[in-house]
Design a protein around this motif. Sequence first.
Motif, short mmCIF file in Angstrom:
data_model
loop_
_atom_site.label_atom_id
_atom_site.label_comp_id
_atom_site.label_asym_id
_atom_site.label_seq_id
_atom_site.Cartn_x
_atom_site.Cartn_y
_atom_site.Cartn_z
N THR A 235 -88.71 -11.16 98.09
CA THR A 235 -89.46 -10.26 98.97
C THR A 235 -90.35 -9.33 98.15
OG1 THR A 235 -87.69 -8.62 98.89
CG2 THR A 235 -87.65 -10.17 100.75
N ALA A 236 -91.37 -8.80 98.79
CA ALA A 236 -92.19 -7.74 98.21
C ALA A 236 -92.60 -6.83 99.35
CB ALA A 236 -93.41 -8.32 97.53
N ARG A 237 -92.87 -5.59 99.04
CA ARG A 237 -93.21 -4.63 100.11
C ARG A 237 -94.37 -3.76 99.67
NH1 ARG A 237 -90.71 0.50 100.18
NH2 ARG A 237 -88.93 -0.32 99.07
N TYR A 238 -95.35 -3.61 100.56
CA TYR A 238 -96.53 -2.79 100.28
C TYR A 238 -96.81 -1.86 101.46
CZ TYR A 238 -97.54 -6.08 96.51
OH TYR A 238 -97.48 -6.84 95.38
N LEU A 320 -87.14 1.90 111.80
CA LEU A 320 -87.74 0.60 111.46
C LEU A 320 -88.00 0.50 109.95
CD1 LEU A 320 -89.27 -2.03 112.40
CD2 LEU A 320 -91.31 -0.60 112.53
N PHE A 321 -88.65 1.52 109.39
CA PHE A 321 -89.01 1.47 107.97
C PHE A 321 -87.79 1.67 107.07
CE2 PHE A 321 -93.66 2.74 109.04
CZ PHE A 321 -93.95 1.41 109.35
N ASN A 322 -86.79 2.41 107.56
CA ASN A 322 -85.54 2.55 106.82
C ASN A 322 -84.93 1.15 106.58
OD1 ASN A 322 -82.48 2.41 107.51
ND2 ASN A 322 -82.71 4.37 106.43
N ARG A 323 -84.92 0.30 107.62
CA ARG A 323 -84.36 -1.05 107.47
C ARG A 323 -85.27 -1.92 106.62
NH1 ARG A 323 -82.29 2.08 110.70
NH2 ARG A 323 -80.45 1.57 111.97
N LEU A 324 -86.58 -1.84 106.90
CA LEU A 324 -87.53 -2.68 106.18
C LEU A 324 -87.52 -2.37 104.68
CD1 LEU A 324 -90.98 -3.63 107.61
CD2 LEU A 324 -90.67 -3.30 105.18
N ASP A 325 -87.42 -1.08 104.35
CA ASP A 325 -87.40 -0.68 102.93
C ASP A 325 -86.17 -1.25 102.22
OD1 ASP A 325 -89.69 0.70 103.43
OD2 ASP A 325 -88.82 2.70 103.19
N LYS A 326 -85.06 -1.37 102.95
CA LYS A 326 -83.85 -1.90 102.30
C LYS A 326 -83.91 -3.42 102.21
CE LYS A 326 -80.76 1.84 103.18
NZ LYS A 326 -80.17 2.54 104.30
N ALA A 327 -84.61 -4.05 103.17
CA ALA A 327 -84.65 -5.52 103.21
C ALA A 327 -85.62 -6.09 102.19
CB ALA A 327 -85.04 -5.99 104.61
N CYS A 328 -86.72 -5.38 101.96
CA CYS A 328 -87.80 -5.93 101.12
C CYS A 328 -88.06 -5.01 99.94
CB CYS A 328 -89.07 -6.09 101.95
SG CYS A 328 -88.87 -7.20 103.36
N LYS A 329 -88.15 -5.59 98.76
CA LYS A 329 -88.28 -4.80 97.51
C LYS A 329 -89.68 -4.25 97.32
CE LYS A 329 -86.72 -7.83 94.40
NZ LYS A 329 -86.04 -8.92 95.03
N LYS A 330 -89.75 -3.02 96.86
CA LYS A 330 -91.03 -2.42 96.47
C LYS A 330 -91.40 -2.98 95.11
CE LYS A 330 -94.28 0.67 96.64
NZ LYS A 330 -95.36 0.33 97.56
N ILE A 331 -92.61 -3.53 94.98
CA ILE A 331 -92.98 -3.99 93.61
C ILE A 331 -94.30 -3.38 93.17
CG2 ILE A 331 -91.73 -6.15 93.73
CD1 ILE A 331 -94.51 -7.51 94.02
#
Length: 331
Positions: A235-238, A320-331
Motif C-alpha cells: 500500500t501507499a498513501r498520499y 474514515l481517515f483514522n482507518r485509512l491511515d492505519k490500513a495504508c502506509k505513508k511513503i
Amino acid sequence: METIILPINDQSIQKAKEILLNGGIVGIPTETVYGLAGVGTNPQAVKKIFEVKGRPSDNPLIAHVHKDFDFLSISRETNTYYKKLKSAFTPGPLTMVFESNGAVCTEALAGGDTVAIRVPSHEGCQQLLKAINLPLVAPSANLSKHVSPVTAEHVYEDLKGKIPLILDGGKCNGGIESTVLDVTGETPRILRSGLITKEMIESVVGCCLIAEHKESDKVKSPGVKYSHYMPKCATARYEESELNIALAYYDEQESLGEKVYIMCSERIKALVGKRKVLSLGSTPNEMASLLYERLREAEKVATLLIAIKDGASGGVYDGLFNRLDKACKKI
Ligand code: TXA
Ligand code: MG
C-alpha cells in the motif's frame, strides 16, 4: 471444524443461541462491521475469541446488548449525561465506556475496571441479543490486524474452520467500527472516532474531547495502539495535495509490472485519467461504508494499492481517515 453460513432468521438465531449458551462463539452482523461474539460472562468463551482472532490479551472487548437491556446491570453510573447520548444515538454506532460492576468477566475487560457497552441497530443482531438477554462481547470478526469484515463472506475468508457458525445479515451499512466514547469523566472523550462524530455528540451534551494517543501515554483504549485494517497487498498513501507525486508513482510502478490500483473518492477519480481506480464514492458516509470492501477487493486484484485522501477533515472524515491511515502506509 466446519463453518456454516446461515441467513439470519428465527431458526438460525436459535442455533446461534444454543452455541453461545454452551460457551461457543459465532460470527454476527452489526450495522458497522461483523463481530465475533461470545457470552461476556463466560471466561471460556472469551478466551476462544482472543485465540481465534490472535488478539493481544490486553485489548478489551465491547459488550453488545439489546435496546431494553439495563446498562446498570453490568456497569456503574458515574455521570448522568450519558443518558442523553444514549437516547440520541442508540441503537446505533456509539460505544460508551463505563465503570464496570464486575458482571462482564475480567478476561473480556482485559483486566481493566471499565466496560464498553454498545447497542447495535442491526435488526437481526437486536433479535439475537433479545433472544439471549445477556451481554455478547464481540470484537470485529477478522484475524487480528487484517481488514474488518463487512460481509459474511469476509468473515468466512478469515475464520473458516475456526468457528461453527456465521449469521449472514447482509452487507453492513456503516462500514467502519463504532465511535468509542469514554463517559466515566465529567466531559465525554472520544477514544476511537466513528460515524457518531464529535460534532454530533457536542450537539447533544455541549462539549466533547478527543483523546490524544501519544506513545508516552498510558493507553486508555488499547486497540488504538496496534497496527490494523491492513490489506495483504502493498500500500501507499498520499494527500490530495500530493496528487501529481501519487500519479507518477502509479506510472512508475505499473511500468515495473505491478498491478496498481488507486483508491479514492469519485471527485479525485475524475483527476486521475485512465488509471485503474477502486472508488470510495462521494459522501464521507458512503466512503466509510465502502472502505473495507474496497480494501478486501484490492487484495484480490492489486499488488499495490495507492490511497489518495481528499483534502477534507472533521465529521465522518475523522473516523474514515483514522482507518485509512492505519490500513495504508505513508511513503
Ligand atoms: O462497531 C464496533 O465497535 C465493532 C462491532 C463488531 O460492534 N466492534 C469492534 O470491536 O470494533 P473491536 O474489538 O475490534 O474494537 C473495540 C475497541 C478497541 O479499540 C478497544 O481497545 C476499545 O474498543 N475498548 C473496548 N473496551 C474498552 C474499554 N473498557 N475501555 C476503553 N476502550 C475499550
Ligand atoms: Mg477490530
